[in-house]
Scaffold this motif. Structure first.
Motif, PDB file in Angstrom:
ATOM      1  N   THR A   1     -12.224  -3.466  -5.358  1.00 12.85           N
ATOM      2  CA  THR A   1     -12.646  -2.135  -5.804  1.00 12.85           C
ATOM      3  C   THR A   1     -11.452  -1.298  -6.214  1.00 12.85           C
ATOM      4  O   THR A   1     -11.472  -0.637  -7.263  1.00 12.85           O
ATOM      5  N   LEU A   2     -10.405  -1.311  -5.415  1.00 16.73           N
ATOM      6  CA  LEU A   2      -9.213  -0.516  -5.725  1.00 16.73           C
ATOM      7  C   LEU A   2      -8.555  -0.952  -7.031  1.00 16.73           C
ATOM      8  O   LEU A   2      -8.094  -0.102  -7.798  1.00 16.73           O
ATOM      9  N   VAL A   3      -8.507  -2.249  -7.288  1.00 15.57           N
ATOM     10  CA  VAL A   3      -7.934  -2.734  -8.546  1.00 15.57           C
ATOM     11  C   VAL A   3      -8.745  -2.184  -9.715  1.00 15.57           C
ATOM     12  O   VAL A   3      -8.178  -1.654 -10.688  1.00 15.57           O
ATOM     13  N   GLU A   4     -10.052  -2.288  -9.629  1.00 18.43           N
ATOM     14  CA  GLU A   4     -10.926  -1.789 -10.701  1.00 18.43           C
ATOM     15  C   GLU A   4     -10.749  -0.287 -10.902  1.00 18.43           C
ATOM     16  O   GLU A   4     -10.605   0.194 -12.030  1.00 18.43           O
ATOM     17  N   TRP A   5     -10.773   0.460  -9.809  1.00 23.19           N
ATOM     18  CA  TRP A   5     -10.641   1.916  -9.919  1.00 23.19           C
ATOM     19  C   TRP A   5      -9.274   2.314 -10.473  1.00 23.19           C
ATOM     20  O   TRP A   5      -9.175   3.229 -11.270  1.00 23.19           O
TER      21      TRP A   5
ATOM     22  N   LEU B   1       0.839  -1.204   0.000  1.00 25.92           N
ATOM     23  CA  LEU B   1       0.000   0.000   0.000  1.00 25.92           C
ATOM     24  C   LEU B   1       0.870   1.248   0.000  1.00 25.92           C
ATOM     25  O   LEU B   1       0.576   2.213  -0.722  1.00 25.92           O
ATOM     26  N   GLU B   2       1.923   1.244   0.798  1.00 26.19           N
ATOM     27  CA  GLU B   2       2.840   2.387   0.818  1.00 26.19           C
ATOM     28  C   GLU B   2       3.462   2.595  -0.570  1.00 26.19           C
ATOM     29  O   GLU B   2       3.626   3.729  -1.021  1.00 26.19           O
ATOM     30  N   GLN B   3       3.744   1.500  -1.242  1.00 21.82           N
ATOM     31  CA  GLN B   3       4.284   1.573  -2.604  1.00 21.82           C
ATOM     32  C   GLN B   3       3.250   2.194  -3.552  1.00 21.82           C
ATOM     33  O   GLN B   3       3.590   3.054  -4.368  1.00 21.82           O
TER      34      GLN B   3
ATOM     35  N   VAL C   1      -0.042  -4.050  -8.442  1.00 25.27           N
ATOM     36  CA  VAL C   1       0.438  -4.214  -7.059  1.00 25.27           C
ATOM     37  C   VAL C   1      -0.729  -4.610  -6.152  1.00 25.27           C
ATOM     38  O   VAL C   1      -0.617  -5.535  -5.339  1.00 25.27           O
ATOM     39  N   LEU C   2      -1.854  -3.925  -6.296  1.00 17.80           N
ATOM     40  CA  LEU C   2      -3.033  -4.220  -5.482  1.00 17.80           C
ATOM     41  C   LEU C   2      -3.588  -5.608  -5.782  1.00 17.80           C
ATOM     42  O   LEU C   2      -4.095  -6.289  -4.878  1.00 17.80           O
TER      43      LEU C   2
ATOM     44  N   LYS D   1      -9.383   1.907 -14.124  1.00 16.69           N
ATOM     45  CA  LYS D   1     -10.205   2.947 -14.756  1.00 16.69           C
ATOM     46  C   LYS D   1      -9.493   4.302 -14.759  1.00 16.69           C
ATOM     47  O   LYS D   1      -9.712   5.119 -15.643  1.00 16.69           O
ATOM     48  N   LEU D   2      -8.651   4.523 -13.762  1.00 14.70           N
ATOM     49  CA  LEU D   2      -7.889   5.775 -13.676  1.00 14.70           C
ATOM     50  C   LEU D   2      -6.608   5.714 -14.524  1.00 14.70           C
ATOM     51  O   LEU D   2      -5.804   6.643 -14.508  1.00 14.70           O
ATOM     52  N   GLY D   3      -6.418   4.622 -15.258  1.00 14.39           N
ATOM     53  CA  GLY D   3      -5.225   4.495 -16.087  1.00 14.39           C
ATOM     54  C   GLY D   3      -3.979   4.140 -15.300  1.00 14.39           C
ATOM     55  O   GLY D   3      -2.861   4.361 -15.755  1.00 14.39           O
ATOM     56  N   ARG D   4      -4.158   3.601 -14.110  1.00 16.71           N
ATOM     57  CA  ARG D   4      -3.028   3.259 -13.238  1.00 16.71           C
ATOM     58  C   ARG D   4      -2.879   1.744 -13.143  1.00 16.71           C
ATOM     59  O   ARG D   4      -3.010   1.145 -12.073  1.00 16.71           O
ATOM     60  N   SER D   5      -2.601   1.115 -14.268  1.00 13.60           N
ATOM     61  CA  SER D   5      -2.420  -0.336 -14.270  1.00 13.60           C
ATOM     62  C   SER D   5      -1.224  -0.734 -13.407  1.00 13.60           C
ATOM     63  O   SER D   5      -1.186  -1.846 -12.873  1.00 13.60           O
ATOM     64  N   ASP D   6      -0.264   0.178 -13.244  1.00 10.65           N
ATOM     65  CA  ASP D   6       0.877  -0.100 -12.372  1.00 10.65           C
ATOM     66  C   ASP D   6       0.418  -0.293 -10.928  1.00 10.65           C
ATOM     67  O   ASP D   6       0.804  -1.248 -10.257  1.00 10.65           O
ATOM     68  N   CYS D   7      -0.468   0.603 -10.479  1.00 12.04           N
ATOM     69  CA  CYS D   7      -1.020   0.481  -9.124  1.00 12.04           C
ATOM     70  C   CYS D   7      -1.918  -0.753  -9.026  1.00 12.04           C
ATOM     71  O   CYS D   7      -1.876  -1.491  -8.033  1.00 12.04           O
TER      72      CYS D   7
END
Length: 168
Positions: free
Chosen positions: A123-127, A63-65, A139-140, A130-136
């Motif tokens: 939910t966080l993975v989906e969001w 999460l910190e990452q 990790v999630l 959708k926000l274009g943050r496949s990198d995040c």
């Protein structure tokens, strides 16, 4: 800041708030898992709690990452939902005198925690996607998979052993 606070104006704000929520939850889980492990009388259950404690510490690091990757400060916001789930688990475990029934109660409480985490991480993975943050999201997703695996292990342990002993 409440979930539907005026401070949340964008999907990005909601994403960061939910990261903060699960960050708090993971930290509370790390505080509570040693108590659950200590109360467990079944060796396999005790070891499972101890293993998940180590995983949860890694979840906090991830999460910190994600906070850093997303350019947000790693900060926790109070999560009344996880506080309630953990408080209920502690109360129920304190009320059970029979060791086998106690282990069944601990599994049920642990699964309530896991299901909360699964919903948040899913939910966080989906969001993130959708926000274009496949990198995040990637990790999630690692943590989501571990939470699902833990839930399955708890179900298996309950069904093949703990619940049978508790029902005798």
């Amino acid at each position: 800041m409440g979930l539907f606070s005026k401070d949340i104006k964008t999907m990005d704000d909601l994403f960061v708030h939910t990261l903060q929520d699960i960050y708090y939850a993971e930290k509370q889980i790390v505080k509570n898992l040693p108590k659950m492990a200590k109360k467990a009388t079944n060796t396999e259950l005790k070891q499972g709690f101890e293993k998940h404690l180590e995983e949860s510490k890694v979840h906090i690091e991830r999460l910190e990452q994600v906070f850093e990757m997303h350019g947000a400060k790693a900060k926790a916001v109070n999560c009344p939902a996880i506080d309630g789930i953990l408080e209920e688990a502690d109360e129920i475990a304190g009320d059970v005198a029979d060791d086998q029934v106690l282990d069944a109660a601990l599994i049920a409480a642990a699964q309530a925690v896991e299901h909360y985490e699964i919903t948040r991480y899913g939910t966080l993975v989906e969001w993130a996607n959708k926000l274009g943050r496949s990198d995040c999201a990637s990790v999630l997703e690692k943590t989501l998979k571990e939470e699902i695996a833990t839930d399955k292990k708890l179900t298996s342990l309950a069904e093949r052993k703990i619940n049978l002993l508790a029902a005798e």
